[in-house]
Design a protein around this motif. Structure first.
Motif, PDB file in Angstrom:
ATOM      1  N   GLY A 146     -30.819  -0.163  35.607  1.00  0.00           N
ATOM      2  CA  GLY A 146     -29.718   0.506  35.728  1.00  0.00           C
ATOM      3  C   GLY A 146     -28.638  -0.144  36.267  1.00  0.00           C
ATOM      4  O   GLY A 146     -28.099  -1.282  36.067  1.00  0.00           O
ATOM      5  N   LEU A 147     -27.910   0.663  37.314  1.00  0.00           N
ATOM      6  CA  LEU A 147     -26.493   0.241  37.955  1.00  0.00           C
ATOM      7  C   LEU A 147     -26.666  -1.175  38.595  1.00  0.00           C
ATOM      8  O   LEU A 147     -25.898  -1.969  38.457  1.00  0.00           O
ATOM      9  CB  LEU A 147     -26.177   1.309  38.846  1.00  0.00           C
ATOM     10  N   GLU A 148     -27.914  -1.333  39.412  1.00  0.00           N
ATOM     11  CA  GLU A 148     -28.125  -2.530  40.169  1.00  0.00           C
ATOM     12  C   GLU A 148     -28.094  -3.692  39.184  1.00  0.00           C
ATOM     13  O   GLU A 148     -27.477  -4.779  39.407  1.00  0.00           O
ATOM     14  CB  GLU A 148     -29.267  -2.396  40.960  1.00  0.00           C
ATOM     15  N   ARG A 149     -28.763  -3.459  38.089  1.00  0.00           N
ATOM     16  CA  ARG A 149     -29.081  -4.648  37.050  1.00  0.00           C
ATOM     17  C   ARG A 149     -27.680  -5.058  36.541  1.00  0.00           C
ATOM     18  O   ARG A 149     -27.450  -6.183  36.224  1.00  0.00           O
ATOM     19  CB  ARG A 149     -30.278  -4.334  36.206  1.00  0.00           C
ATOM     20  N   ALA A 150     -27.077  -3.993  36.075  1.00  0.00           N
ATOM     21  CA  ALA A 150     -25.659  -4.129  35.503  1.00  0.00           C
ATOM     22  C   ALA A 150     -24.759  -4.882  36.457  1.00  0.00           C
ATOM     23  O   ALA A 150     -24.139  -5.778  35.903  1.00  0.00           O
ATOM     24  CB  ALA A 150     -25.091  -2.759  34.939  1.00  0.00           C
ATOM     25  N   MET A 151     -24.626  -4.791  37.651  1.00  0.00           N
ATOM     26  CA  MET A 151     -23.883  -5.213  38.640  1.00  0.00           C
ATOM     27  C   MET A 151     -24.323  -6.598  38.675  1.00  0.00           C
ATOM     28  O   MET A 151     -23.413  -7.643  38.774  1.00  0.00           O
ATOM     29  CB  MET A 151     -23.890  -4.582  40.009  1.00  0.00           C
ATOM     30  N   HIS A 152     -25.617  -7.123  38.855  1.00  0.00           N
ATOM     31  CA  HIS A 152     -26.238  -8.445  39.096  1.00  0.00           C
ATOM     32  C   HIS A 152     -25.716  -9.308  37.758  1.00  0.00           C
ATOM     33  O   HIS A 152     -25.371 -10.203  37.726  1.00  0.00           O
ATOM     34  CB  HIS A 152     -27.667  -8.413  39.136  1.00  0.00           C
ATOM     35  N   GLN A 153     -25.565  -8.616  36.492  1.00  0.00           N
ATOM     36  CA  GLN A 153     -25.537  -9.361  35.315  1.00  0.00           C
ATOM     37  C   GLN A 153     -23.798  -9.410  35.058  1.00  0.00           C
ATOM     38  O   GLN A 153     -23.539 -10.565  34.852  1.00  0.00           O
ATOM     39  CB  GLN A 153     -25.775  -8.515  34.093  1.00  0.00           C
ATOM     40  N   LEU A 154     -23.066  -8.754  35.732  1.00  0.00           N
ATOM     41  CA  LEU A 154     -21.671  -8.978  35.835  1.00  0.00           C
ATOM     42  C   LEU A 154     -21.358  -9.980  36.885  1.00  0.00           C
ATOM     43  O   LEU A 154     -20.311 -10.287  36.944  1.00  0.00           O
ATOM     44  CB  LEU A 154     -20.955  -7.583  36.256  1.00  0.00           C
ATOM     45  N   SER A 158     -25.157  -9.756  44.941  1.00  0.00           N
ATOM     46  CA  SER A 158     -25.351  -8.771  46.501  1.00  0.00           C
ATOM     47  C   SER A 158     -25.487  -7.395  46.341  1.00  0.00           C
ATOM     48  O   SER A 158     -25.677  -6.987  47.376  1.00  0.00           O
ATOM     49  CB  SER A 158     -24.362  -9.469  47.319  1.00  0.00           C
ATOM     50  N   PHE A 159     -25.147  -6.806  45.403  1.00  0.00           N
ATOM     51  CA  PHE A 159     -25.215  -5.402  44.912  1.00  0.00           C
ATOM     52  C   PHE A 159     -26.516  -5.027  45.103  1.00  0.00           C
ATOM     53  O   PHE A 159     -27.352  -5.495  44.399  1.00  0.00           O
ATOM     54  CB  PHE A 159     -24.140  -5.055  43.845  1.00  0.00           C
TER      55      PHE A 159
END
Length: 306
Positions: A146-154, A158-159
């Protein structure tokens, strides 16, 4: 001179029978629905109340044993966790739904451009079932997809947002999903209240030099008291009986971190074969709803009598 007597008596009799049939027809139409509600709602409420005073387990046992199941209920750590979670979920759910709903209603009441588009967008989540809402937010908040994985891919490695799998924070994910779904409904209630306020009162306050903040604080919000009361009643009822949202989002976990009285009742009745304890928890939930509804109905009846 010949006198003719009109046969008025039979006509009146037929008219009277037709009027009686017309008056009785709605009762005949509603009778089956009333009987079904009486049996399947109130009949089963009484049956659950009776079972709560028995020692029923996987199957009903009709021998009364007093308050033994209630004693066992209040000795269960899971029940205390469920009450604690209900207090957290219920208070935050009601507060944020009312705050966000009021804010959105005030925004739309400014006759902004695109109101006809924004209003159904805000109301749309309420059209979804709690199962759909819980499943969607489960995907969105899942750290693995979800959100955490999307932020990591961007590139924001550290999110971290792992509330869904945290025993301390999981209950707040239920609050987020619940507020997302119900705040639009509360907005509609407040918007109806705002549109019903007499504009002359506001104009008079503006002529007297009152600021916009003072007008809302001293005039508009106090006039929205019935909408506030209705929102609290509806949201409290929804919070107490919340089941499908929790099951779809967290399943009551991790562990029993998001256990609510509704999930406790289901698990003890159908999974742990403790029907009497489950019935006692259902009665406690009913008492919670009654503690909210009875004062509200009493105040409404008093207002009508005045």
């Amino acid at each position: 001179m010949t006198l003719t007597v009109e046969p008025s008596t039979p006509v009146r009799r037929h008219a009277s029978l037709a009027d009686r049939a017309r008056a009785f027809l709605p009762k005949i139409v509603l009778a089956p629905s009333f009987a079904l509600i009486l049996f399947f709602v109130y009949g089963f409420i009484l049956w659950t109340l009776y079972l709560s005073f028995t020692n029923s387990r996987i199957l009903p046992i009709y021998e009364l044993v007093g308050f033994d199941s209630y004693v066992r209920l209040w000795s269960q750590p899971n029940w205390h966790m469920a009450i604690k979670n209900l207090a957290i979920f219920g208070s935050l759910y009601i507060f944020f739904c009312i705050a966000l709903g009021l804010l959105l209603a005030i925004l739309l009441d400014q006759r902004i451009r695109g109101e006809g588009v924004l209003r159904p967008i805000f109301l749309y989540p309420m059209a979804l079932s709690f199962i759909v809402t819980g499943t969607a937010w489960k995907w969105f908040l899942n750290p693995g997809l979800g959100l955490e994985r999307a932020m990591h891919q961007l590139g924001w490695t550290s999110f971290k947002f792992d509330w869904l799998i945290s025993t301390d924070m999981a209950i707040y994910t239920v609050v987020i999903a619940g507020v997302w779904q119900a705040s639009g409904f509360v907005m509609a209630m407040f918007l109806a209240g705002l549109r019903g306020i007499d504009g002359e009162i506001i104009k008079a306050a503006q002529i007297d030099g009152a600021s916009t903040f003072s007008i809302y604080r001293r005039i508009i919000i106090p006039l929205l008291r019935p909408a506030f009361l209705s929102a609290v009643i509806v949201l409290s009822h929804m919070a107490i009986k919340s089941y499908d949202l929790v099951i779809a989002l967290t399943g009551g976990g991790p562990g029993n971190a998001t256990e609510l009285p509704s999930t406790f009742m289901y698990s003890y009745t159908f999974t742990r074969s403790q029907m009497a304890v489950g019935s006692a928890s259902a009665v406690m939930m009913l008492m919670g709803v009654a503690a909210i509804m009875i004062p509200y109905l009493y105040s409404e009846l008093r207002e009508r009598e005045k």
